[in-house]
Design a protein around this motif. Structure first.
Motif, PDB file in Angstrom:
ATOM      1  N   GLU A  67       0.862  -1.177   0.000  1.00  0.00           N
ATOM      2  CA  GLU A  67       0.000   0.000   0.000  1.00  0.00           C
ATOM      3  C   GLU A  67       0.902   1.230   0.000  1.00  0.00           C
ATOM      4  N   LEU A  68       0.737   2.076  -0.986  1.00  0.00           N
ATOM      5  CA  LEU A  68       1.565   3.278  -1.052  1.00  0.00           C
ATOM      6  C   LEU A  68       1.315   4.214   0.125  1.00  0.00           C
ATOM      7  N   ASP A  69       0.104   4.221   0.667  1.00  0.00           N
ATOM      8  CA  ASP A  69      -0.166   5.039   1.856  1.00  0.00           C
ATOM      9  C   ASP A  69       0.753   4.642   3.018  1.00  0.00           C
ATOM     10  N   CYS A  70       1.083   3.352   3.111  1.00  0.00           N
ATOM     11  CA  CYS A  70       1.965   2.880   4.189  1.00  0.00           C
ATOM     12  C   CYS A  70       3.423   3.233   3.916  1.00  0.00           C
ATOM     13  N   ILE A  71       3.738   3.568   2.682  1.00  0.00           N
ATOM     14  CA  ILE A  71       5.083   4.057   2.363  1.00  0.00           C
ATOM     15  C   ILE A  71       5.154   5.557   2.645  1.00  0.00           C
ATOM     16  N   VAL A  72       4.077   6.258   2.362  1.00  0.00           N
ATOM     17  CA  VAL A  72       4.017   7.700   2.629  1.00  0.00           C
ATOM     18  C   VAL A  72       3.956   7.960   4.128  1.00  0.00           C
ATOM     19  N   HIS A  73       3.055   7.275   4.804  1.00  0.00           N
ATOM     20  CA  HIS A  73       2.840   7.471   6.247  1.00  0.00           C
ATOM     21  C   HIS A  73       3.383   6.265   6.997  1.00  0.00           C
ATOM     22  N   ILE A  74       4.198   6.526   7.994  1.00  0.00           N
ATOM     23  CA  ILE A  74       4.788   5.455   8.803  1.00  0.00           C
ATOM     24  C   ILE A  74       4.232   5.561  10.219  1.00  0.00           C
ATOM     25  N   GLN A  75       3.874   4.411  10.774  1.00  0.00           N
ATOM     26  CA  GLN A  75       3.316   4.375  12.122  1.00  0.00           C
ATOM     27  C   GLN A  75       4.362   3.806  13.078  1.00  0.00           C
ATOM     28  N   THR A  76       4.679   4.560  14.106  1.00  0.00           N
ATOM     29  CA  THR A  76       5.555   4.069  15.163  1.00  0.00           C
ATOM     30  C   THR A  76       4.678   3.779  16.381  1.00  0.00           C
ATOM     31  N   GLU A  77       5.282   3.355  17.465  1.00  0.00           N
ATOM     32  CA  GLU A  77       4.511   3.098  18.682  1.00  0.00           C
ATOM     33  C   GLU A  77       3.820   4.359  19.176  1.00  0.00           C
ATOM     34  N   ASN A  78       4.476   5.507  18.968  1.00  0.00           N
ATOM     35  CA  ASN A  78       3.977   6.753  19.554  1.00  0.00           C
ATOM     36  C   ASN A  78       3.265   7.693  18.595  1.00  0.00           C
ATOM     37  N   GLU A  79       3.565   7.574  17.293  1.00  0.00           N
ATOM     38  CA  GLU A  79       3.004   8.556  16.364  1.00  0.00           C
ATOM     39  C   GLU A  79       2.924   8.017  14.943  1.00  0.00           C
ATOM     40  N   LYS A  91     -15.377   2.748  11.889  1.00  0.00           N
ATOM     41  CA  LYS A  91     -15.828   3.357  13.144  1.00  0.00           C
ATOM     42  C   LYS A  91     -16.310   2.292  14.131  1.00  0.00           C
ATOM     43  N   PHE A  92     -16.955   1.234  13.603  1.00  0.00           N
ATOM     44  CA  PHE A  92     -17.480   0.173  14.461  1.00  0.00           C
ATOM     45  C   PHE A  92     -16.527  -1.010  14.598  1.00  0.00           C
ATOM     46  N   GLY A  93     -15.287  -0.847  14.089  1.00  0.00           N
ATOM     47  CA  GLY A  93     -14.263  -1.877  14.261  1.00  0.00           C
ATOM     48  C   GLY A  93     -14.423  -3.102  13.394  1.00  0.00           C
ATOM     49  N   VAL A  94     -15.250  -3.030  12.376  1.00  0.00           N
ATOM     50  CA  VAL A  94     -15.447  -4.164  11.472  1.00  0.00           C
ATOM     51  C   VAL A  94     -14.317  -4.244  10.445  1.00  0.00           C
ATOM     52  N   GLU A  95     -13.761  -3.094  10.097  1.00  0.00           N
ATOM     53  CA  GLU A  95     -12.685  -3.010   9.104  1.00  0.00           C
ATOM     54  C   GLU A  95     -11.495  -2.278   9.712  1.00  0.00           C
ATOM     55  N   LYS A  96     -10.297  -2.804   9.441  1.00  0.00           N
ATOM     56  CA  LYS A  96      -9.047  -2.210   9.942  1.00  0.00           C
ATOM     57  C   LYS A  96      -8.769  -0.897   9.210  1.00  0.00           C
ATOM     58  N   SER A  97      -8.116   0.019   9.914  1.00  0.00           N
ATOM     59  CA  SER A  97      -7.765   1.306   9.327  1.00  0.00           C
ATOM     60  C   SER A  97      -6.344   1.683   9.727  1.00  0.00           C
ATOM     61  N   ASN A  98      -5.593   2.269   8.808  1.00  0.00           N
ATOM     62  CA  ASN A  98      -4.247   2.757   9.100  1.00  0.00           C
ATOM     63  C   ASN A  98      -4.253   4.221   9.525  1.00  0.00           C
ATOM     64  N   TYR A  99      -5.423   4.775   9.722  1.00  0.00           N
ATOM     65  CA  TYR A  99      -5.590   6.168  10.118  1.00  0.00           C
ATOM     66  C   TYR A  99      -6.768   6.235  11.086  1.00  0.00           C
ATOM     67  N   LYS A 100      -6.939   7.392  11.707  1.00  0.00           N
ATOM     68  CA  LYS A 100      -8.049   7.564  12.639  1.00  0.00           C
ATOM     69  C   LYS A 100      -9.329   7.845  11.848  1.00  0.00           C
ATOM     70  N   PRO A 101     -10.305   6.931  11.895  1.00  0.00           N
ATOM     71  CA  PRO A 101     -11.544   7.127  11.133  1.00  0.00           C
ATOM     72  C   PRO A 101     -12.504   8.089  11.849  1.00  0.00           C
ATOM     73  N   ASP A 102     -12.302   9.374  11.598  1.00  0.00           N
ATOM     74  CA  ASP A 102     -13.163  10.370  12.226  1.00  0.00           C
ATOM     75  C   ASP A 102     -13.835  11.209  11.136  1.00  0.00           C
ATOM     76  N   ILE A 103     -14.670  12.129  11.570  1.00  0.00           N
ATOM     77  CA  ILE A 103     -15.417  12.966  10.617  1.00  0.00           C
ATOM     78  C   ILE A 103     -14.462  13.786   9.747  1.00  0.00           C
ATOM     79  N   LYS A 104     -13.369  14.252  10.312  1.00  0.00           N
ATOM     80  CA  LYS A 104     -12.392  15.023   9.546  1.00  0.00           C
ATOM     81  C   LYS A 104     -11.838  14.186   8.384  1.00  0.00           C
ATOM     82  N   MET A 105     -11.491  12.918   8.655  1.00  0.00           N
ATOM     83  CA  MET A 105     -10.966  12.051   7.597  1.00  0.00           C
ATOM     84  C   MET A 105     -12.049  11.740   6.567  1.00  0.00           C
ATOM     85  N   LEU A 106     -13.263  11.523   7.016  1.00  0.00           N
ATOM     86  CA  LEU A 106     -14.379  11.276   6.095  1.00  0.00           C
ATOM     87  C   LEU A 106     -14.530  12.450   5.128  1.00  0.00           C
TER      88      LEU A 106
END
Length: 184
Positions: free
Chosen positions: A51-63, A127-142
């Motif tokens: 996933e190119l999004d995972c190359i652009v954005h990297i997730q560490t334990e803290n951020e 939002k209901f945890g049925v599908e995994k997300s690499n970002y915070k699924p909030d109204i701003k992201m929507l």
């Protein structure tokens, strides 16, 4: 443009030429079905997908942070040096090098109404945890997903011009379900 292809790993592009499918770029806008198609092709061809999004954005334990364009290209080049691959993502300047590196480009051009519906359904599932997300699924992201979708449509002509430069290795699909026409 053609949407039926004979068999993998040799497929037929929009000009009727056979393609070797070892380095595949699947490109499309948000909710076009890129990840689903990449997973299916990866399994069918036994080629790793990224996933190119995972190359652009990297997730560490803290951020979660964004890599620089140079860092993104370095990761892409490292993956490329290992052999066959499938990359899937939206059209970003930082990885347009993949248009040249790929032996096959699949543009997943899903109808706008279907993408808009998928964005909302995906939001609810995440939002209901049925599908995994690499970002915070909030109204701003929507809202951002709808903005990106609208921006893509406004700038579609520029994107189509870039695609035309690679028409000899382009496959255009209107739905990821068209993969059913592939028979290994």
């Amino acid at each position: 443009m053609q949407e039926r292809y004979r068999k993998l790993p040799n497929s037929i592009n929009s000009l009727g030429a056979k393609l070797q499918m070892n380095k595949i770029l699947i490109i499309g806008i948000v909710a076009s079905g890129k990840t689903t198609l990449a997973k299916r092709l990866s399994k069918t061809l036994s080629i790793p997908w990224f996933e190119l999004d995972c190359i652009v954005h990297i997730q560490t334990e803290n951020e979660r942070y964004k890599r620089t364009q140079e860092e993104q290209i370095a990761v892409i080049n490292k993956i490329d040096s290992l052999g066959s691959w499938i990359f899937e993502g939206t059209d970003r300047e930082s990885y347009r090098c993949l248009f040249d590196m790929a032996d096959t480009i699949i543009f997943l051009d899903t109808p706008l109404w279907k993408r808009r519906l998928r964005i909302f359904v995906r939001f609810l599932k995440q939002k209901f945890g049925v599908e995994k997300s690499n970002y915070k699924p909030d109204i701003k992201m929507l809202k951002m997903m709808y903005i990106w979708t609208n921006d893509f449509e406004k700038n579609r002509a520029n994107f189509e011009e870039r695609l035309q430069l690679h028409e000899n290795k382009l496959i255009r699909l209107t739905d990821n379900k068209n993969l059913k026409t592939f028979h290994p």
